[in-house]
Design a protein around this motif. Structure first.
Motif, PDB file in Angstrom:
ATOM      1  N   LEU A   1       0.810  -1.212   0.000  1.00  0.00           N
ATOM      2  CA  LEU A   1       0.000   0.000   0.000  1.00  0.00           C
ATOM      3  C   LEU A   1       0.847   1.267   0.000  1.00  0.00           C
ATOM      4  CD1 LEU A   1      -2.833  -1.066   2.459  1.00  0.00           C
ATOM      5  CD2 LEU A   1      -2.951  -0.885  -0.035  1.00  0.00           C
ATOM      6  N   GLY A   2       1.943   1.234  -0.733  1.00  0.00           N
ATOM      7  CA  GLY A   2       2.761   2.433  -0.915  1.00  0.00           C
ATOM      8  C   GLY A   2       2.062   3.387  -1.871  1.00  0.00           C
ATOM      9  N   ARG A   3       2.836   4.220  -2.552  1.00  0.00           N
ATOM     10  CA  ARG A   3       2.224   5.200  -3.463  1.00  0.00           C
ATOM     11  C   ARG A   3       1.426   4.537  -4.578  1.00  0.00           C
ATOM     12  NH1 ARG A   3       7.262   8.953  -4.703  1.00  0.00           N
ATOM     13  NH2 ARG A   3       7.973   6.869  -5.219  1.00  0.00           N
ATOM     14  N   PHE A   4       2.030   3.557  -5.251  1.00  0.00           N
ATOM     15  CA  PHE A   4       1.337   2.896  -6.355  1.00  0.00           C
ATOM     16  C   PHE A   4       0.146   2.080  -5.859  1.00  0.00           C
ATOM     17  CE2 PHE A   4       0.816  -1.007  -8.892  1.00  0.00           C
ATOM     18  CZ  PHE A   4       0.318  -0.435 -10.051  1.00  0.00           C
ATOM     19  N   GLY A   5       0.378   1.224  -4.868  1.00  0.00           N
ATOM     20  CA  GLY A   5      -0.682   0.347  -4.369  1.00  0.00           C
ATOM     21  C   GLY A   5      -1.862   1.111  -3.804  1.00  0.00           C
ATOM     22  N   SER A   6      -1.600   2.150  -3.032  1.00  0.00           N
ATOM     23  CA  SER A   6      -2.704   2.908  -2.447  1.00  0.00           C
ATOM     24  C   SER A   6      -3.465   3.693  -3.505  1.00  0.00           C
ATOM     25  CB  SER A   6      -2.195   3.840  -1.342  1.00  0.00           C
ATOM     26  OG  SER A   6      -1.300   4.800  -1.861  1.00  0.00           O
ATOM     27  N   SER A   7      -2.752   4.224  -4.502  1.00  0.00           N
ATOM     28  CA  SER A   7      -3.438   4.935  -5.595  1.00  0.00           C
ATOM     29  C   SER A   7      -4.320   3.985  -6.386  1.00  0.00           C
ATOM     30  CB  SER A   7      -2.418   5.582  -6.535  1.00  0.00           C
ATOM     31  OG  SER A   7      -1.678   6.554  -5.872  1.00  0.00           O
ATOM     32  N   LEU A   8      -3.794   2.814  -6.695  1.00  0.00           N
ATOM     33  CA  LEU A   8      -4.565   1.821  -7.437  1.00  0.00           C
ATOM     34  C   LEU A   8      -5.778   1.367  -6.627  1.00  0.00           C
ATOM     35  CD1 LEU A   8      -4.867  -0.098  -9.877  1.00  0.00           C
ATOM     36  CD2 LEU A   8      -3.451  -1.718  -8.603  1.00  0.00           C
ATOM     37  N   ALA A   9      -5.577   1.073  -5.348  1.00  0.00           N
ATOM     38  CA  ALA A   9      -6.675   0.625  -4.492  1.00  0.00           C
ATOM     39  C   ALA A   9      -7.764   1.691  -4.394  1.00  0.00           C
ATOM     40  CB  ALA A   9      -6.150   0.265  -3.106  1.00  0.00           C
ATOM     41  N   SER A  10      -7.376   2.931  -4.247  1.00  0.00           N
ATOM     42  CA  SER A  10      -8.360   4.022  -4.159  1.00  0.00           C
ATOM     43  C   SER A  10      -9.149   4.165  -5.450  1.00  0.00           C
ATOM     44  CB  SER A  10      -7.659   5.342  -3.842  1.00  0.00           C
ATOM     45  OG  SER A  10      -7.050   5.283  -2.586  1.00  0.00           O
ATOM     46  N   GLU A  11      -8.457   4.066  -6.586  1.00  0.00           N
ATOM     47  CA  GLU A  11      -9.137   4.180  -7.875  1.00  0.00           C
ATOM     48  C   GLU A  11     -10.100   3.017  -8.092  1.00  0.00           C
ATOM     49  OE1 GLU A  11     -10.347   5.646 -11.561  1.00  0.00           O
ATOM     50  OE2 GLU A  11      -9.346   6.623  -9.877  1.00  0.00           O
ATOM     51  N   LEU A  12      -9.688   1.822  -7.737  1.00  0.00           N
ATOM     52  CA  LEU A  12     -10.573   0.665  -7.887  1.00  0.00           C
ATOM     53  C   LEU A  12     -11.785   0.781  -6.973  1.00  0.00           C
ATOM     54  CD1 LEU A  12      -7.933  -2.182  -8.212  1.00  0.00           C
ATOM     55  CD2 LEU A  12      -9.418  -1.291 -10.010  1.00  0.00           C
TER      56      LEU A  12
ATOM     57  N   VAL B   1      -2.733  -6.308   7.934  1.00  0.00           N
ATOM     58  CA  VAL B   1      -1.287  -6.251   8.124  1.00  0.00           C
ATOM     59  C   VAL B   1      -0.786  -7.674   8.014  1.00  0.00           C
ATOM     60  CG1 VAL B   1       0.587  -5.649   9.696  1.00  0.00           C
ATOM     61  CG2 VAL B   1      -1.491  -4.275   9.682  1.00  0.00           C
ATOM     62  N   ALA B   2       0.051  -7.935   7.001  1.00  0.00           N
ATOM     63  CA  ALA B   2       0.523  -9.300   6.793  1.00  0.00           C
ATOM     64  C   ALA B   2       1.776  -9.308   5.929  1.00  0.00           C
ATOM     65  CB  ALA B   2      -0.559 -10.140   6.118  1.00  0.00           C
ATOM     66  N   ASP B   3       2.558 -10.372   6.070  1.00  0.00           N
ATOM     67  CA  ASP B   3       3.746 -10.596   5.250  1.00  0.00           C
ATOM     68  C   ASP B   3       3.386 -11.646   4.201  1.00  0.00           C
ATOM     69  OD1 ASP B   3       6.200 -11.002   4.110  1.00  0.00           O
ATOM     70  OD2 ASP B   3       7.148 -11.805   5.917  1.00  0.00           O
ATOM     71  N   CYS B   4       3.139 -11.209   2.988  1.00  0.00           N
ATOM     72  CA  CYS B   4       2.664 -12.105   1.932  1.00  0.00           C
ATOM     73  C   CYS B   4       3.770 -12.923   1.281  1.00  0.00           C
ATOM     74  CB  CYS B   4       1.910 -11.308   0.875  1.00  0.00           C
ATOM     75  SG  CYS B   4       0.348 -10.678   1.501  1.00  0.00           S
ATOM     76  N   THR B   5       5.004 -12.808   1.776  1.00  0.00           N
ATOM     77  CA  THR B   5       6.048 -13.699   1.272  1.00  0.00           C
ATOM     78  C   THR B   5       5.832 -15.110   1.802  1.00  0.00           C
ATOM     79  OG1 THR B   5       7.551 -13.119   3.080  1.00  0.00           O
ATOM     80  CG2 THR B   5       7.757 -11.859   1.020  1.00  0.00           C
ATOM     81  N   ASP B   6       4.992 -15.246   2.803  1.00  0.00           N
ATOM     82  CA  ASP B   6       4.629 -16.552   3.353  1.00  0.00           C
ATOM     83  C   ASP B   6       3.352 -17.027   2.667  1.00  0.00           C
ATOM     84  OD1 ASP B   6       3.987 -18.780   4.826  1.00  0.00           O
ATOM     85  OD2 ASP B   6       3.894 -17.742   6.759  1.00  0.00           O
ATOM     86  N   PRO B   7       3.401 -18.112   1.895  1.00  0.00           N
ATOM     87  CA  PRO B   7       2.209 -18.565   1.177  1.00  0.00           C
ATOM     88  C   PRO B   7       1.050 -18.942   2.095  1.00  0.00           C
ATOM     89  CG  PRO B   7       4.029 -20.115   0.887  1.00  0.00           C
ATOM     90  CD  PRO B   7       4.563 -18.944   1.626  1.00  0.00           C
TER      91      PRO B   7
ATOM     92  N   ILE C   1       4.722  -3.985  -4.445  1.00  0.00           N
ATOM     93  CA  ILE C   1       5.885  -3.846  -3.561  1.00  0.00           C
ATOM     94  C   ILE C   1       7.039  -3.312  -4.408  1.00  0.00           C
ATOM     95  CG2 ILE C   1       7.513  -5.025  -2.036  1.00  0.00           C
ATOM     96  CD1 ILE C   1       5.337  -7.209  -1.671  1.00  0.00           C
ATOM     97  N   GLY C   2       7.441  -2.095  -4.150  1.00  0.00           N
ATOM     98  CA  GLY C   2       8.499  -1.494  -4.953  1.00  0.00           C
ATOM     99  C   GLY C   2       9.816  -1.350  -4.227  1.00  0.00           C
ATOM    100  N   THR C   3       9.824  -1.548  -2.922  1.00  0.00           N
ATOM    101  CA  THR C   3      11.047  -1.311  -2.151  1.00  0.00           C
ATOM    102  C   THR C   3      11.892  -2.558  -1.961  1.00  0.00           C
ATOM    103  OG1 THR C   3       9.806  -1.656  -0.107  1.00  0.00           O
ATOM    104  CG2 THR C   3      10.046   0.621  -0.880  1.00  0.00           C
ATOM    105  N   ASP C   4      11.329  -3.727  -2.160  1.00  0.00           N
ATOM    106  CA  ASP C   4      12.057  -4.982  -1.936  1.00  0.00           C
ATOM    107  C   ASP C   4      11.776  -5.922  -3.108  1.00  0.00           C
ATOM    108  OD1 ASP C   4      13.222  -7.313  -1.046  1.00  0.00           O
ATOM    109  OD2 ASP C   4      12.165  -7.369   0.873  1.00  0.00           O
TER     110      ASP C   4
ATOM    111  N   SER D   1       8.891  -8.843  -3.729  1.00  0.00           N
ATOM    112  CA  SER D   1       7.945  -8.685  -4.824  1.00  0.00           C
ATOM    113  C   SER D   1       7.906  -9.924  -5.715  1.00  0.00           C
ATOM    114  CB  SER D   1       8.325  -7.451  -5.651  1.00  0.00           C
ATOM    115  OG  SER D   1       7.424  -7.249  -6.701  1.00  0.00           O
ATOM    116  N   ILE D   2       9.077 -10.450  -6.048  1.00  0.00           N
ATOM    117  CA  ILE D   2       9.161 -11.652  -6.885  1.00  0.00           C
ATOM    118  C   ILE D   2       8.593 -12.855  -6.146  1.00  0.00           C
ATOM    119  CG2 ILE D   2      10.773 -13.279  -7.945  1.00  0.00           C
ATOM    120  CD1 ILE D   2      12.542 -10.826  -8.589  1.00  0.00           C
ATOM    121  N   LEU D   3       8.913 -12.965  -4.871  1.00  0.00           N
ATOM    122  CA  LEU D   3       8.441 -14.099  -4.086  1.00  0.00           C
ATOM    123  C   LEU D   3       6.919 -14.089  -3.939  1.00  0.00           C
ATOM    124  CD1 LEU D   3       9.402 -16.597  -2.615  1.00  0.00           C
ATOM    125  CD2 LEU D   3       9.719 -15.204  -0.569  1.00  0.00           C
ATOM    126  N   VAL D   4       6.348 -12.929  -3.681  1.00  0.00           N
ATOM    127  CA  VAL D   4       4.889 -12.821  -3.568  1.00  0.00           C
ATOM    128  C   VAL D   4       4.238 -13.163  -4.906  1.00  0.00           C
ATOM    129  CG1 VAL D   4       2.962 -11.234  -3.184  1.00  0.00           C
ATOM    130  CG2 VAL D   4       4.928 -11.187  -1.656  1.00  0.00           C
TER     131      VAL D   4
END
Length: 152
Positions: A31-42, A71-77, A95-98, A102-105
């Motif tokens: 829910l960073g800049r991209f995720g929160s903007s996308l979520a709000s638009e949707l 609140v969750a860590d989605c790298t865990d399936p 996820i743009g910072t890690d 991002s690849i693992l999720v």
């Protein structure tokens, strides 16, 4: 000032050309800049949105505007399974910072047979994730959003 009748007619023509599916549910992971903007638009367009992030402050900030927030860590399936992310019609990894996370999720979302127990992913599973993501088509989030937004 826009003519309300003209706007209504334009929306009806757009809706006729772009029929909506009855199940418009999306999980936005990150829910960073991209995720929160996308979520709000949707949300503005009438979608049910599950917003997920590891930062409790971001989740709290968006919890009033999103259909669901966690609140969750989605790298865990197993976390993805518990949240029911695979039941949603779409999922977006924002996820743009890690890059590794991002690849693992993304790999977890694409591979329903991914192991759901045990410790955090090993180097072997991370390598498998990197190879899996290299074989799929990729593009930047802004390009994907620009190409996809007219059909929503």
């Amino acid at each position: 000032m826009a003519n309300p009748l003209r706007t209504l007619r334009r929306r009806k023509r757009h809706a006729a050309r772009h029929p909506r599916s009855s199940d418009q549910r999306v999980a936005v992971i990150g829910l960073g800049r991209f995720g929160s903007s996308l979520a709000s638009e949707l949300m503005r367009r009438g979608w049910d949105v599950l917003g997920i992030d590891t930062d409790a402050r971001l989740v709290q900030k968006h919890s009033d505007t999103l259909t669901h927030a966690a609140v969750a860590d989605c790298t865990d399936p197993e976390v993805l399974r518990q949240l029911g992310v695979h039941d949603f019609t779409s999922a977006v990894v924002g996820i743009g910072t890690d890059m590794e996370a991002s690849i693992l999720v993304g790999s977890n979302l694409l591979d329903p047979g991914y192991p759901t127990s045990g410790p955090r992913p090993s180097a072997a599973s991370t390598a498998r994730s990197s190879n899996a993501s290299a074989s799929t088509t990729s593009s930047s989030p802004s390009t994907t959003w620009a190409n996809a937004s007219p059909t929503w």
